[in-house]
Design a protein around this motif. Sequence first.
Motif, mmCIF file in Angstrom:
data_model
loop_
_atom_site.group_PDB
_atom_site.id
_atom_site.type_symbol
_atom_site.label_atom_id
_atom_site.label_comp_id
_atom_site.label_asym_id
_atom_site.label_seq_id
_atom_site.Cartn_x
_atom_site.Cartn_y
_atom_site.Cartn_z
ATOM 1 N N GLY A 61 -54.844 -13.617 6.169
ATOM 2 C CA GLY A 61 -53.838 -13.039 7.058
ATOM 3 C C GLY A 61 -52.439 -13.151 6.483
ATOM 4 N N ALA A 62 -51.445 -13.035 7.352
ATOM 5 C CA ALA A 62 -50.044 -13.062 6.938
ATOM 6 C C ALA A 62 -49.350 -14.290 7.520
ATOM 7 C CB ALA A 62 -49.328 -11.796 7.401
ATOM 8 N N SER A 63 -48.411 -14.828 6.739
ATOM 9 C CA SER A 63 -47.602 -15.953 7.192
ATOM 10 C C SER A 63 -46.248 -15.868 6.500
ATOM 11 C CB SER A 63 -48.292 -17.281 6.876
ATOM 12 O OG SER A 63 -48.469 -17.422 5.476
ATOM 13 N N ALA A 64 -45.322 -16.658 6.979
ATOM 14 C CA ALA A 64 -43.984 -16.658 6.388
ATOM 15 C C ALA A 64 -44.068 -17.009 4.906
ATOM 16 C CB ALA A 64 -43.078 -17.647 7.112
ATOM 17 N N ALA A 65 -43.390 -16.219 4.078
ATOM 18 C CA ALA A 65 -43.386 -16.465 2.637
ATOM 19 C C ALA A 65 -42.537 -17.683 2.340
ATOM 20 C CB ALA A 65 -42.856 -15.248 1.895
ATOM 21 N N ASN A 66 -43.012 -18.506 1.450
ATOM 22 C CA ASN A 66 -42.285 -19.690 1.034
ATOM 23 C C ASN A 66 -41.764 -19.450 -0.380
ATOM 24 O OD1 ASN A 66 -41.234 -22.241 0.984
ATOM 25 N ND2 ASN A 66 -43.167 -23.249 0.499
ATOM 26 N N ALA A 67 -40.960 -18.414 -0.530
ATOM 27 C CA ALA A 67 -40.454 -18.021 -1.845
ATOM 28 C C ALA A 67 -38.936 -18.109 -1.859
ATOM 29 C CB ALA A 67 -40.897 -16.608 -2.186
ATOM 30 N N ALA A 68 -38.389 -18.338 -3.015
ATOM 31 C CA ALA A 68 -36.947 -18.455 -3.168
ATOM 32 C C ALA A 68 -36.283 -17.123 -3.512
ATOM 33 C CB ALA A 68 -36.641 -19.481 -4.257
ATOM 34 N N VAL A 69 -37.049 -16.036 -3.510
ATOM 35 C CA VAL A 69 -36.487 -14.732 -3.864
ATOM 36 C C VAL A 69 -35.596 -14.267 -2.724
ATOM 37 C CG1 VAL A 69 -36.981 -12.342 -4.464
ATOM 38 C CG2 VAL A 69 -38.474 -14.164 -5.295
ATOM 39 N N GLY A 70 -34.325 -14.025 -3.045
ATOM 40 C CA GLY A 70 -33.368 -13.638 -2.017
ATOM 41 C C GLY A 70 -32.845 -12.229 -2.161
ATOM 42 N N GLY A 71 -33.220 -11.529 -3.245
ATOM 43 C CA GLY A 71 -32.747 -10.169 -3.438
ATOM 44 C C GLY A 71 -33.307 -9.577 -4.712
ATOM 45 N N TYR A 72 -32.986 -8.296 -4.921
ATOM 46 C CA TYR A 72 -33.496 -7.597 -6.103
ATOM 47 C C TYR A 72 -32.492 -6.537 -6.552
ATOM 48 C CZ TYR A 72 -34.277 -3.315 -3.528
ATOM 49 O OH TYR A 72 -34.079 -2.174 -2.803
ATOM 50 N N SER A 73 -32.637 -6.124 -7.798
ATOM 51 C CA SER A 73 -31.970 -4.947 -8.366
ATOM 52 C C SER A 73 -32.966 -4.288 -9.311
ATOM 53 C CB SER A 73 -30.712 -5.324 -9.163
ATOM 54 O OG SER A 73 -29.697 -5.838 -8.349
ATOM 55 N N LEU A 74 -32.721 -3.023 -9.647
ATOM 56 C CA LEU A 74 -33.542 -2.310 -10.616
ATOM 57 C C LEU A 74 -32.657 -1.840 -11.758
ATOM 58 C CD1 LEU A 74 -35.668 -0.149 -8.151
ATOM 59 C CD2 LEU A 74 -36.246 -2.379 -9.142
ATOM 60 N N LEU A 75 -33.100 -2.115 -12.980
ATOM 61 C CA LEU A 75 -32.360 -1.740 -14.186
ATOM 62 C C LEU A 75 -33.210 -0.832 -15.057
ATOM 63 C CD1 LEU A 75 -31.035 -5.201 -15.449
ATOM 64 C CD2 LEU A 75 -29.719 -3.464 -14.233
ATOM 65 N N GLU A 76 -32.537 -0.075 -15.904
ATOM 66 C CA GLU A 76 -33.176 0.631 -17.005
ATOM 67 C C GLU A 76 -32.490 0.159 -18.270
ATOM 68 O OE1 GLU A 76 -33.258 4.854 -16.427
ATOM 69 O OE2 GLU A 76 -34.180 4.673 -14.456
ATOM 70 N N ALA A 77 -33.287 -0.206 -19.263
ATOM 71 C CA ALA A 77 -32.743 -0.720 -20.519
ATOM 72 C C ALA A 77 -33.723 -0.411 -21.639
ATOM 73 C CB ALA A 77 -32.500 -2.224 -20.414
ATOM 74 N N ASP A 78 -33.242 -0.482 -22.860
ATOM 75 C CA ASP A 78 -34.088 -0.195 -24.019
ATOM 76 C C ASP A 78 -35.090 -1.312 -24.301
ATOM 77 O OD1 ASP A 78 -32.903 2.297 -24.531
ATOM 78 O OD2 ASP A 78 -31.280 1.352 -25.678
ATOM 79 N N SER A 79 -34.783 -2.534 -23.854
ATOM 80 C CA SER A 79 -35.648 -3.681 -24.135
ATOM 81 C C SER A 79 -35.362 -4.775 -23.114
ATOM 82 C CB SER A 79 -35.366 -4.227 -25.541
ATOM 83 O OG SER A 79 -34.037 -4.733 -25.594
ATOM 84 N N VAL A 80 -36.255 -5.760 -23.058
ATOM 85 C CA VAL A 80 -36.015 -6.894 -22.169
ATOM 86 C C VAL A 80 -34.775 -7.654 -22.624
ATOM 87 C CG1 VAL A 80 -37.536 -8.547 -23.346
ATOM 88 C CG2 VAL A 80 -37.094 -8.775 -20.878
ATOM 89 N N GLU A 81 -34.536 -7.685 -23.929
ATOM 90 C CA GLU A 81 -33.341 -8.360 -24.435
ATOM 91 C C GLU A 81 -32.076 -7.688 -23.907
ATOM 92 O OE1 GLU A 81 -36.770 -9.334 -26.924
ATOM 93 O OE2 GLU A 81 -35.911 -7.385 -26.428
ATOM 94 N N GLN A 82 -32.067 -6.358 -23.885
ATOM 95 C CA GLN A 82 -30.907 -5.646 -23.363
ATOM 96 C C GLN A 82 -30.779 -5.886 -21.852
ATOM 97 O OE1 GLN A 82 -30.888 -1.307 -23.337
ATOM 98 N NE2 GLN A 82 -28.663 -1.305 -23.611
ATOM 99 N N ALA A 83 -31.901 -5.885 -21.135
ATOM 100 C CA ALA A 83 -31.865 -6.139 -19.690
ATOM 101 C C ALA A 83 -31.299 -7.529 -19.409
ATOM 102 C CB ALA A 83 -33.259 -5.991 -19.094
#
Length: 111
Positions: A61-83
Amino acid sequence: MPKFVVLYNAPQSAEATMENNDPAAAAEGMKLWMDWAGRTGAHLSDMGAPLGNGQEITPAGASAANAAVGGYSLLEADSVEQAVALMDGHPHLMMPGASIHVFEALAIPGM
C-alpha cells in the motif's frame, strides 16, 4: 542532448522551510535561485518546484515517504560532468546539511 533530473535534498522538508522563512529571506532566496537559473541559460529545461506530501507506494500500500527530497529541476547538458558543473554555486547548497543529486535520464530502448 541528454536530459538530467536534479534532486534537492535537505534535512528539513520544503514545506517546513517555506513556513519558517520570513518574507525578506524568502525574496532573497528566490533571487538567488533566479540568478542561478539565469546562469544555466538554455540548459535549464524546467526550473522545477518544491516537493511535498510524498507517498511511498509498495505492494502493501501507500504511506508517508521518508525521503529527504525537497524539490527537483530538469537540465539538458552534453554530459553528466557538464550537468554537475551547472550546479556550481547553487543556492540550495547554502542550507546546512543540503545536497544535490544529478541523474541522467536514460533512453528506453525501443521507445
